[in-house]
Design an enzyme around this catalytic site. Sequence first.
Site, PDB file in Angstrom:
ATOM      1  N   HIS A  79     -18.204  34.135  37.642  1.00 56.50           N
ATOM      2  CA  HIS A  79     -18.349  35.573  37.689  1.00 56.50           C
ATOM      3  C   HIS A  79     -17.788  36.112  38.998  1.00 56.50           C
ATOM      4  CE1 HIS A  79     -21.769  34.406  40.128  1.00 56.50           C
ATOM      5  NE2 HIS A  79     -22.457  33.984  39.091  1.00 56.50           N
TER       6      HIS A  79
HETATM    7  P1  TYD Z   1     -26.510  32.903  36.936  1.00 54.93           P
HETATM    8  O1  TYD Z   1     -25.865  34.139  37.459  1.00 54.93           O
HETATM    9  O2  TYD Z   1     -26.006  32.339  35.638  1.00 54.93           O
HETATM   10  O3  TYD Z   1     -26.448  31.745  38.038  1.00 54.93           O
HETATM   11  P2  TYD Z   1     -25.149  31.218  38.826  1.00 54.93           P
HETATM   12  O4  TYD Z   1     -25.428  31.600  40.245  1.00 54.93           O
HETATM   13  O5  TYD Z   1     -25.091  29.761  38.603  1.00 54.93           O
HETATM   14  O6  TYD Z   1     -23.979  31.935  38.308  1.00 54.93           O
HETATM   15  O7  TYD Z   1     -28.078  33.171  36.840  1.00 54.93           O
HETATM   16  C1  TYD Z   1     -28.928  32.407  35.998  1.00 54.93           C
HETATM   17  C2  TYD Z   1     -30.095  33.281  35.575  1.00 54.93           C
HETATM   18  O8  TYD Z   1     -30.884  33.660  36.695  1.00 54.93           O
HETATM   19  C3  TYD Z   1     -29.666  34.555  34.893  1.00 54.93           C
HETATM   20  O9  TYD Z   1     -30.574  34.784  33.826  1.00 54.93           O
HETATM   21  C4  TYD Z   1     -29.859  35.631  35.938  1.00 54.93           C
HETATM   22  C5  TYD Z   1     -30.963  35.071  36.806  1.00 54.93           C
HETATM   23  N1  TYD Z   1     -30.865  35.461  38.217  1.00 54.93           N
HETATM   24  C6  TYD Z   1     -31.766  36.341  38.764  1.00 54.93           C
HETATM   25  O10 TYD Z   1     -32.680  36.841  38.071  1.00 54.93           O
HETATM   26  N2  TYD Z   1     -31.664  36.666  40.072  1.00 54.93           N
HETATM   27  C7  TYD Z   1     -30.690  36.158  40.861  1.00 54.93           C
HETATM   28  O11 TYD Z   1     -30.621  36.476  42.079  1.00 54.93           O
HETATM   29  C8  TYD Z   1     -29.736  35.241  40.293  1.00 54.93           C
HETATM   30  C9  TYD Z   1     -28.622  34.652  41.116  1.00 54.93           C
HETATM   31  C10 TYD Z   1     -29.874  34.920  38.962  1.00 54.93           C
END
Ligand code: TYD
Length: 134
Positions: free
Chosen positions: A52
Site C-alpha cells: 500500500h
Molecule cells: P495492514 O495494513 O494489512 O498491515 P500491514 O502493515 O502489514 O500492511 O493491517 C492489518 C489490519 O490491522 C487491518 O485490518 C487494519 C488494521 N490496522 C489498524 O487497525 N491500525 C493500524 O495502525 C494498522 C497498521 C493496521
Amino acid sequence: MLKDKCPILQFADLGDERGKLVVIEGARNIPFQIKRVFYIYGSDDTVVRGQHANRESEFVLINVAGESKVRITDGKEEFIVELNRPMMGVYIPRMIWKDMYDFSADSVLLVLASTYYDDSEYIRNFEDYLTECC
Ligand code: TYD
C-alpha cells in the site's frame, strides 16, 4: 532520486557493557512526531505485507529483532532495503508504495507512524496508486 526521499537512518548506539540502547525521539532523529507505533511479528518468508501507499502517513521501519526486506517504489524507481539491525531504519514519506517480505522467523518489525490510523488514507491498489501519484 527515490533513495534520497527514503533515507536509511542510522541510530546512535548508547550501549555499554550492560547491553545496547537505541533512542528514537519524534522530530529529532526521525523526521516527524510519532503518533502511532505498531509492530509486525509472526510473519515468515511466504508472505508479503504492506502493499500500500499512504496519502498522509510517514513511517520509519526498524527490525528491532530478526530481519525483513522492504521494496520501495514511487512508480518510477524502485529499491530494496534489508532491515537487519536494530540500529538502522528506513524513512518512508507520504505517497510511496511499500512491500515488506522475507521475514525471518524471529522478525519483529517496528513501525513508527506520523498519524493515527485512518483506513481512508491507504491506497491498496497499485493501479490506483499509479493514477494518483504520477
Ligand atoms: P495492514 O495494513 O494489512 O498491515 P500491514 O502493515 O502489514 O500492511 O493491517 C492489518 C489490519 O490491522 C487491518 O485490518 C487494519 C488494521 N490496522 C489498524 O487497525 N491500525 C493500524 O495502525 C494498522 C497498521 C493496521
